[in-house]
Design a protein around this motif. Structure first.
Motif, PDB file in Angstrom:
ATOM      1  N   ALA A 169      -8.887  -3.380 -10.450  1.00  0.00           N
ATOM      2  CA  ALA A 169     -10.054  -3.407 -11.312  1.00  0.00           C
ATOM      3  C   ALA A 169     -11.068  -2.500 -10.493  1.00  0.00           C
ATOM      4  N   LEU A 170     -10.628  -1.808  -9.308  1.00  0.00           N
ATOM      5  CA  LEU A 170     -11.597  -0.958  -8.727  1.00  0.00           C
ATOM      6  C   LEU A 170     -11.527   0.459  -8.779  1.00  0.00           C
ATOM      7  N   ASP A 171     -12.838   1.068  -8.657  1.00  0.00           N
ATOM      8  CA  ASP A 171     -12.723   2.615  -8.976  1.00  0.00           C
ATOM      9  C   ASP A 171     -11.904   3.037  -7.913  1.00  0.00           C
ATOM     10  N   ALA A 172     -11.785   4.616  -8.140  1.00  0.00           N
ATOM     11  CA  ALA A 172     -10.755   5.354  -7.620  1.00  0.00           C
ATOM     12  C   ALA A 172     -10.961   5.288  -6.031  1.00  0.00           C
ATOM     13  N   ILE A 173     -12.236   5.650  -5.745  1.00  0.00           N
ATOM     14  CA  ILE A 173     -12.349   5.696  -4.360  1.00  0.00           C
ATOM     15  C   ILE A 173     -12.503   4.303  -3.416  1.00  0.00           C
ATOM     16  N   THR A 174     -12.956   3.277  -4.098  1.00  0.00           N
ATOM     17  CA  THR A 174     -12.955   2.295  -3.469  1.00  0.00           C
ATOM     18  C   THR A 174     -11.442   1.516  -3.388  1.00  0.00           C
ATOM     19  N   ARG A 175     -10.572   1.862  -4.338  1.00  0.00           N
ATOM     20  CA  ARG A 175      -9.253   1.439  -4.376  1.00  0.00           C
ATOM     21  C   ARG A 175      -8.656   2.290  -3.135  1.00  0.00           C
ATOM     22  N   LEU A 176      -8.776   3.512  -2.965  1.00  0.00           N
ATOM     23  CA  LEU A 176      -8.243   4.398  -1.862  1.00  0.00           C
ATOM     24  C   LEU A 176      -8.414   3.509  -0.751  1.00  0.00           C
ATOM     25  N   ASN A 177      -9.633   3.177  -0.327  1.00  0.00           N
ATOM     26  CA  ASN A 177     -10.088   2.869   0.712  1.00  0.00           C
ATOM     27  C   ASN A 177      -9.690   1.126   1.217  1.00  0.00           C
ATOM     28  N   LEU A 178      -9.393   0.608   0.116  1.00  0.00           N
ATOM     29  CA  LEU A 178      -8.926  -0.818   0.096  1.00  0.00           C
ATOM     30  C   LEU A 178      -7.453  -0.594   0.313  1.00  0.00           C
ATOM     31  N   GLN A 179      -6.752   0.321  -0.124  1.00  0.00           N
ATOM     32  CA  GLN A 179      -5.494   0.641   0.095  1.00  0.00           C
ATOM     33  C   GLN A 179      -5.167   0.771   1.443  1.00  0.00           C
ATOM     34  N   ASP A 180      -5.856   1.637   2.182  1.00  0.00           N
ATOM     35  CA  ASP A 180      -5.923   1.922   3.592  1.00  0.00           C
ATOM     36  C   ASP A 180      -6.013   0.771   4.645  1.00  0.00           C
ATOM     37  N   LEU A 181      -7.044  -0.057   3.985  1.00  0.00           N
ATOM     38  CA  LEU A 181      -7.441  -0.996   4.933  1.00  0.00           C
ATOM     39  C   LEU A 181      -6.385  -2.147   5.017  1.00  0.00           C
ATOM     40  N   ALA A 182      -5.967  -2.593   3.689  1.00  0.00           N
ATOM     41  CA  ALA A 182      -4.719  -3.450   3.477  1.00  0.00           C
ATOM     42  C   ALA A 182      -3.489  -2.929   4.351  1.00  0.00           C
TER      43      ALA A 182
END
Ligand SMILES: Nc1ncnc2c1ncn2[C@@H]1O[C@H](COP(=O)(O)OP(=O)(O)OP(=O)(O)O)[C@@H](O)[C@H]1O
Ligand SMILES: [Mg+2]
Length: 260
Positions: A169-182
């Motif tokens: 449900a996240l926008d593209a940039i937030t999604r990429l950042n969260l992928q890296d964090l996870a």
């Protein structure tokens, strides 16, 4: 770290057979990503692994070390499932408080031990939300709320993490950042990640599977090269993304037209 082996899993709702005789090994300490069209059976497979099956199921889920998979699983869903009346800190420590049943006798509010509180604050710092510990979820953005959900998953500290479209449900940039964090924070856990996004699967997965058809079957695993999270400017990765997108698009086209 142990492998989790799903053997001969079948699921049916009445005369609708979702999948049958499905075999999958989640390699210990690695991320397995699962793509597939809507309604193909991805969430159902996750529920079956977690011991929360709906419908009629057969098959077994075993851990390579011989112990049961129960009590070794954390779950992260697309909806953050935060309780609106609890602060961020209270939300991420909910599991501990419920299990220990610690309640203040005067206020009836659940109590936190100093150790759990310290652990929770350290995890909030890792997800960049230590300043928000006392804030209610309604005051957070979608990306912040999903970081709280990730923090709650980490608080559970389980070796097997099942993630059902956690960044969908996240926008593209937030999604990429969260992928890296996870990817950083769940290193060395055994993760099964469901996603509709081939690039997400290819960035994060040690193995990427595609569940398709009726009844659904798993395709052979794709094992993208290189360390995760993989870089977006990797041409090989982008070419694989194109192929997977094409495959997924034809799959939904075939379903609409009934062409096999
Ligand atoms: N409780 C239920 N009763 C009857 N049918 C169900 C039930 N739960 C799921 N199904 C059916 O099982 C199939 C698989 O559902 P599932 O939720 O696993 O799909 P999915 O791959 O996760 O889809 P999506 O990508 O949309 O989340 C669907 O056809 C769905 O209608
Ligand atoms: Mg689903």
């Amino acid at each position: 770290m142990f492998d989790v082996i799903i053997r001969r899993a079948s699921l049916r709702f009445g005369n609708h057979c979702v999948f049958t005789d499905l075999n999958l090994t989640l390699k210990g300490g690695q991320w397995t990503c699962l793509l597939g069209g809507s309604g193909v059976g991805k969430t159902s497979l996750l529920r079956l692994i977690a011991g929360l099956p709906a419908g009629e199921t057969t098959g077994e889920v075993v851990c390579q070390d011989g112990f049961s998979v129960h009590h070794r699983i954390a779950w992260m869903a697309q909806q953050d499932l935060l309780l609106p009346w609890f602060s961020v800190l209270d939300n991420i420590t909910l599991g501990q408080r419920l299990r220990r049943n610690l309640t203040d006798v005067f206020t009836r509010r659940p109590l936190l031990s100093a150790e759990v509180q310290e652990q929770a604050m350290s995890i909030l710092e890792k997800v960049g939300l230590s300043a928000k510990a006392d804030v209610l979820p309604q005051h957070l953005s979608g990306g912040q709320r999903q970081r709280v959900a990730l923090a709650r998953t980490l608080m559970e500290n389980r070796p097997l993490v099942l993630m059902d479209e956690p960044f969908g449900a996240l926008d593209a940039i937030t999604r990429l950042n969260l992928q890296d964090l996870a990817c950083e924070l769940l290193q060395n856990r055994t993760v099964l990640l469901i996603t509709h996004d081939p690039l997400e699967a290819l960035r994060l997965g040690h193995e990427v599977y595609h569940l398709r058809g009726h009844p659904a079957r798993l395709t052979d695993a794709i094992t993208p090269p290189g360390k995760t999270p993989r870089s977006l400017d990797d041409n090989g990765l982008l070419a694989l993304q194109g192929r997977l997108l094409d495959r997924l698009r034809h799959e939904s086209f075939d379903e609409q037209t009934g062409v096999p």
